[in-house]
Scaffold this motif. Sequence first.
Motif, PDB file in Angstrom:
ATOM      1  N   PRO A  91      -0.552   8.809  18.405  1.00  0.00           N
ATOM      2  CA  PRO A  91      -1.428   7.724  18.617  1.00  0.00           C
ATOM      3  C   PRO A  91      -1.209   6.655  17.969  1.00  0.00           C
ATOM      4  O   PRO A  91      -1.538   6.826  16.583  1.00  0.00           O
ATOM      5  CB  PRO A  91      -2.860   8.464  18.883  1.00  0.00           C
ATOM      6  CG  PRO A  91      -2.329  10.131  18.738  1.00  0.00           C
ATOM      7  CD  PRO A  91      -1.155  10.069  18.201  1.00  0.00           C
ATOM      8  N   ILE A  92      -0.834   5.587  18.553  1.00  0.00           N
ATOM      9  CA  ILE A  92      -0.659   4.138  17.591  1.00  0.00           C
ATOM     10  C   ILE A  92      -0.671   2.967  18.403  1.00  0.00           C
ATOM     11  O   ILE A  92      -0.047   3.086  19.312  1.00  0.00           O
ATOM     12  CB  ILE A  92       0.605   4.404  16.635  1.00  0.00           C
ATOM     13  CG1 ILE A  92       0.598   3.387  15.928  1.00  0.00           C
ATOM     14  CG2 ILE A  92       1.748   4.484  17.460  1.00  0.00           C
ATOM     15  CD1 ILE A  92       1.744   3.311  14.689  1.00  0.00           C
ATOM     16  N   PRO A  93      -1.727   2.087  18.243  1.00  0.00           N
ATOM     17  CA  PRO A  93      -1.550   0.766  19.012  1.00  0.00           C
ATOM     18  C   PRO A  93      -0.381   0.205  18.553  1.00  0.00           C
ATOM     19  O   PRO A  93       0.084   0.156  17.402  1.00  0.00           O
ATOM     20  CB  PRO A  93      -2.721  -0.044  18.323  1.00  0.00           C
ATOM     21  CG  PRO A  93      -3.690   1.077  17.723  1.00  0.00           C
ATOM     22  CD  PRO A  93      -2.819   2.176  17.032  1.00  0.00           C
ATOM     23  N   GLN A  94       0.296  -0.575  19.712  1.00  0.00           N
ATOM     24  CA  GLN A  94       1.581  -1.256  19.594  1.00  0.00           C
ATOM     25  C   GLN A  94       1.540  -1.962  18.399  1.00  0.00           C
ATOM     26  O   GLN A  94       2.786  -2.292  17.693  1.00  0.00           O
ATOM     27  CB  GLN A  94       2.073  -1.944  20.603  1.00  0.00           C
ATOM     28  CG  GLN A  94       3.533  -2.320  20.844  1.00  0.00           C
ATOM     29  CD  GLN A  94       4.002  -2.766  21.859  1.00  0.00           C
ATOM     30  OE1 GLN A  94       3.809  -2.097  22.967  1.00  0.00           O
ATOM     31  NE2 GLN A  94       4.829  -3.801  22.044  1.00  0.00           N
ATOM     32  N   HIS A  95       0.472  -2.882  18.184  1.00  0.00           N
ATOM     33  CA  HIS A  95       0.535  -4.000  16.970  1.00  0.00           C
ATOM     34  C   HIS A  95       0.842  -3.243  15.776  1.00  0.00           C
ATOM     35  O   HIS A  95       1.264  -3.995  14.637  1.00  0.00           O
ATOM     36  CB  HIS A  95      -0.590  -4.933  17.171  1.00  0.00           C
ATOM     37  CG  HIS A  95      -1.805  -4.109  16.826  1.00  0.00           C
ATOM     38  ND1 HIS A  95      -2.423  -3.973  15.407  1.00  0.00           N
ATOM     39  CD2 HIS A  95      -2.815  -3.736  17.692  1.00  0.00           C
ATOM     40  CE1 HIS A  95      -3.617  -3.365  15.712  1.00  0.00           C
ATOM     41  NE2 HIS A  95      -3.917  -2.999  16.763  1.00  0.00           N
ATOM     42  N   ARG A  96       0.159  -2.212  15.452  1.00  0.00           N
ATOM     43  CA  ARG A  96       0.213  -1.396  14.077  1.00  0.00           C
ATOM     44  C   ARG A  96       1.661  -0.858  14.188  1.00  0.00           C
ATOM     45  O   ARG A  96       2.048  -0.890  12.946  1.00  0.00           O
ATOM     46  CB  ARG A  96      -0.854  -0.203  13.975  1.00  0.00           C
ATOM     47  CG  ARG A  96      -0.619   0.509  12.650  1.00  0.00           C
ATOM     48  CD  ARG A  96      -1.624   1.615  12.390  1.00  0.00           C
ATOM     49  NE  ARG A  96      -1.499   2.094  11.239  1.00  0.00           N
ATOM     50  CZ  ARG A  96      -2.398   3.226  10.902  1.00  0.00           C
ATOM     51  NH1 ARG A  96      -3.357   3.637  11.536  1.00  0.00           N
ATOM     52  NH2 ARG A  96      -2.060   3.640   9.514  1.00  0.00           N
ATOM     53  N   LEU A  97       2.287  -0.593  15.358  1.00  0.00           N
ATOM     54  CA  LEU A  97       3.701   0.102  15.272  1.00  0.00           C
ATOM     55  C   LEU A  97       4.752  -1.087  14.897  1.00  0.00           C
ATOM     56  O   LEU A  97       5.524  -0.729  13.970  1.00  0.00           O
ATOM     57  CB  LEU A  97       3.866   0.616  16.430  1.00  0.00           C
ATOM     58  CG  LEU A  97       5.610   1.103  16.548  1.00  0.00           C
ATOM     59  CD1 LEU A  97       5.699   2.235  16.011  1.00  0.00           C
ATOM     60  CD2 LEU A  97       5.604   1.556  18.339  1.00  0.00           C
ATOM     61  N   GLU A  98       4.333  -2.070  15.416  1.00  0.00           N
ATOM     62  CA  GLU A  98       5.055  -3.175  15.040  1.00  0.00           C
ATOM     63  C   GLU A  98       5.051  -3.780  13.623  1.00  0.00           C
ATOM     64  O   GLU A  98       6.143  -4.046  12.914  1.00  0.00           O
ATOM     65  CB  GLU A  98       4.917  -4.366  15.689  1.00  0.00           C
ATOM     66  CG  GLU A  98       5.196  -4.309  17.259  1.00  0.00           C
ATOM     67  CD  GLU A  98       4.944  -5.275  18.333  1.00  0.00           C
ATOM     68  OE1 GLU A  98       4.431  -6.427  17.762  1.00  0.00           O
ATOM     69  OE2 GLU A  98       5.418  -5.244  19.561  1.00  0.00           O
ATOM     70  N   ALA A  99       3.792  -3.716  12.873  1.00  0.00           N
ATOM     71  CA  ALA A  99       3.744  -3.842  11.751  1.00  0.00           C
ATOM     72  C   ALA A  99       4.281  -3.231  10.690  1.00  0.00           C
ATOM     73  O   ALA A  99       5.105  -3.680   9.682  1.00  0.00           O
ATOM     74  CB  ALA A  99       2.166  -4.342  11.547  1.00  0.00           C
ATOM     75  N   LEU A 100       4.284  -1.662  11.111  1.00  0.00           N
ATOM     76  CA  LEU A 100       4.987  -0.644  10.375  1.00  0.00           C
ATOM     77  C   LEU A 100       6.364  -0.838  10.222  1.00  0.00           C
ATOM     78  O   LEU A 100       6.868  -0.785   9.167  1.00  0.00           O
ATOM     79  CB  LEU A 100       4.484   0.742  10.866  1.00  0.00           C
ATOM     80  CG  LEU A 100       4.993   1.918  10.211  1.00  0.00           C
ATOM     81  CD1 LEU A 100       4.401   2.214   8.993  1.00  0.00           C
ATOM     82  CD2 LEU A 100       4.647   3.218  11.110  1.00  0.00           C
ATOM     83  N   LEU A 101       7.051  -1.037  11.426  1.00  0.00           N
ATOM     84  CA  LEU A 101       8.372  -1.094  11.414  1.00  0.00           C
ATOM     85  C   LEU A 101       8.811  -2.467  10.939  1.00  0.00           C
ATOM     86  O   LEU A 101       9.925  -2.421  10.119  1.00  0.00           O
ATOM     87  CB  LEU A 101       8.785  -1.278  13.085  1.00  0.00           C
ATOM     88  CG  LEU A 101       8.686   0.184  13.720  1.00  0.00           C
ATOM     89  CD1 LEU A 101       9.095   0.126  15.040  1.00  0.00           C
ATOM     90  CD2 LEU A 101       9.590   1.262  12.947  1.00  0.00           C
ATOM     91  N   GLU A 102       8.236  -3.589  10.893  1.00  0.00           N
ATOM     92  CA  GLU A 102       8.573  -4.852  10.306  1.00  0.00           C
ATOM     93  C   GLU A 102       8.601  -4.574   8.933  1.00  0.00           C
ATOM     94  O   GLU A 102       9.533  -5.147   8.135  1.00  0.00           O
ATOM     95  CB  GLU A 102       7.761  -6.027  10.780  1.00  0.00           C
ATOM     96  CG  GLU A 102       8.000  -7.101  10.043  1.00  0.00           C
ATOM     97  CD  GLU A 102       7.444  -8.608  10.848  1.00  0.00           C
ATOM     98  OE1 GLU A 102       7.182  -9.378  10.091  1.00  0.00           O
ATOM     99  OE2 GLU A 102       6.979  -8.551  11.946  1.00  0.00           O
ATOM    100  N   LYS A 103       7.642  -4.003   8.295  1.00  0.00           N
ATOM    101  CA  LYS A 103       7.597  -3.908   6.667  1.00  0.00           C
ATOM    102  C   LYS A 103       8.777  -2.974   6.538  1.00  0.00           C
ATOM    103  O   LYS A 103       9.397  -3.497   5.440  1.00  0.00           O
ATOM    104  CB  LYS A 103       6.145  -3.189   6.564  1.00  0.00           C
ATOM    105  CG  LYS A 103       6.153  -2.847   5.009  1.00  0.00           C
ATOM    106  CD  LYS A 103       4.801  -2.296   4.789  1.00  0.00           C
ATOM    107  CE  LYS A 103       4.518  -2.056   3.039  1.00  0.00           C
ATOM    108  NZ  LYS A 103       3.323  -1.598   2.870  1.00  0.00           N
ATOM    109  N   ARG A 104       8.898  -1.870   6.999  1.00  0.00           N
ATOM    110  CA  ARG A 104      10.212  -1.076   6.545  1.00  0.00           C
ATOM    111  C   ARG A 104      11.520  -2.106   6.860  1.00  0.00           C
ATOM    112  O   ARG A 104      12.499  -2.090   6.075  1.00  0.00           O
ATOM    113  CB  ARG A 104      10.269   0.154   7.515  1.00  0.00           C
ATOM    114  CG  ARG A 104      11.582   0.979   7.390  1.00  0.00           C
ATOM    115  CD  ARG A 104      11.918   1.385   5.958  1.00  0.00           C
ATOM    116  NE  ARG A 104      10.833   2.428   5.565  1.00  0.00           N
ATOM    117  CZ  ARG A 104      11.038   3.723   5.887  1.00  0.00           C
ATOM    118  NH1 ARG A 104      12.239   4.129   6.453  1.00  0.00           N
ATOM    119  NH2 ARG A 104      10.106   4.663   5.489  1.00  0.00           N
ATOM    120  N   ALA A 105      11.714  -2.756   8.120  1.00  0.00           N
ATOM    121  CA  ALA A 105      12.800  -3.521   8.165  1.00  0.00           C
ATOM    122  C   ALA A 105      13.280  -4.483   7.128  1.00  0.00           C
ATOM    123  O   ALA A 105      14.175  -4.757   6.600  1.00  0.00           O
ATOM    124  CB  ALA A 105      12.754  -4.243   9.562  1.00  0.00           C
TER     125      ALA A 105
END
Length: 399
Positions: free
Chosen positions: A91-105
């Motif tokens: 369970p994860i809102p898409q905006h949080r998923l995007e922020a998590l992936l962008e930080k890693r990228a």
Amino acid sequence: MIIVGGGPVGLMLACELGDAGVASIVLERAVEHSAMPKGNGLVGEIVTILRRRGLLRGQKGLHAIPVPRYFFGTLPLRLNPVRPNALRVLPIPQHRLEALLEKRARALGADVRRGHAVSGFHDDGERVVVDVRADHGDYALDGGFLVGCDGAHSFVRHHLGVGFPGTTGDQLVRIGRVAIPAGVRRRSRHVLELADGRTLFLFRPNHLPSGILTLAPVSDLDRGAPADLYIVGTHEPRDGQEPAEQISLDEMRASIQRVLGSDLPISGGQWLRSMIANSRQAERYRVGRVFLAGDAAHVFSAGGSSLNTGMLDAVDLAPRLAAVLAGAASVETLENYHTVRHEAGRQAIVQTRAQAALSAQGAEAEALRQVLGAALRTRNPHRYLATLLIGKPTRAPRR
């Protein structure tokens, strides 16, 4: 390496390339992450991959949850006979998923450029030259490869002239977040009991004479959300209506009343909109040095498979590109991306269309649900169906 689209698929690709030592530029039209809850979580193999990559480590409230049972359309499936913890949900809102992936990228060297839109590109067989528009002025980029992860209305796909055949649904879906007062409901783990004594399932379709109603407590997806906040969706015959990016609370309330057959008090109203389900697949995932991934390559009508399949496109493509750029493989081997992922997309479309058929309205769909549901509850579904064909009396399996 140039990636068009800074959603979960494009950012996952940037992360995977970064892990392989390949620098990428991500061009995203939007200046900021959208707060609109486009997706509420991940289901399937991509959850296991995110855990293996360490992306969930130290993230408060993010846990990959193994589920022994899940729904195929409206039919409950027991998954542990496949293998223990065969399917996980995140369970994860898409905006949080995007922020998590962008930080890693970014940490892995990706150059994520927000507010930068692609206006054209040219593949000369050796490089791809991309035209970009930004507030500070237009400019050109030169990259070895270009990957379109820019959604169902993909500019990259349109510019390539790649066909996107498929089907358009005959149901209008209205969806959004609303508050349901505690006084008109009583919630248990899996159902919501209304004041009139009727019960509605949570997290699965409720088939009613006039349509379908879905309910999901937002607090089950985001622990900081109010307990009375729900994601509510209705499915009704389209009857020539067109989808709208924004609908009123009154329209949502009226749709619920038509489907439910009585009033359900709601208030608030966030991100209320309507849509029509599409099921489509690009004819090609690769044209020369340009590739398609995620919704640019496929969209699904049901089943929660979109992000899982799209992000797995990225996981498949990244090592292939890295091998070519490192000189360990030829450019021709990149055709295998189309071969493998086009078939994966085809299978996903077939199974989600089957789920849509199981969730449809009408006497035939209800009969299908009853027969297949009963068969799946037996130890030998083949024998159960054969017994029906032969005409012998059958004992109703336990639920």
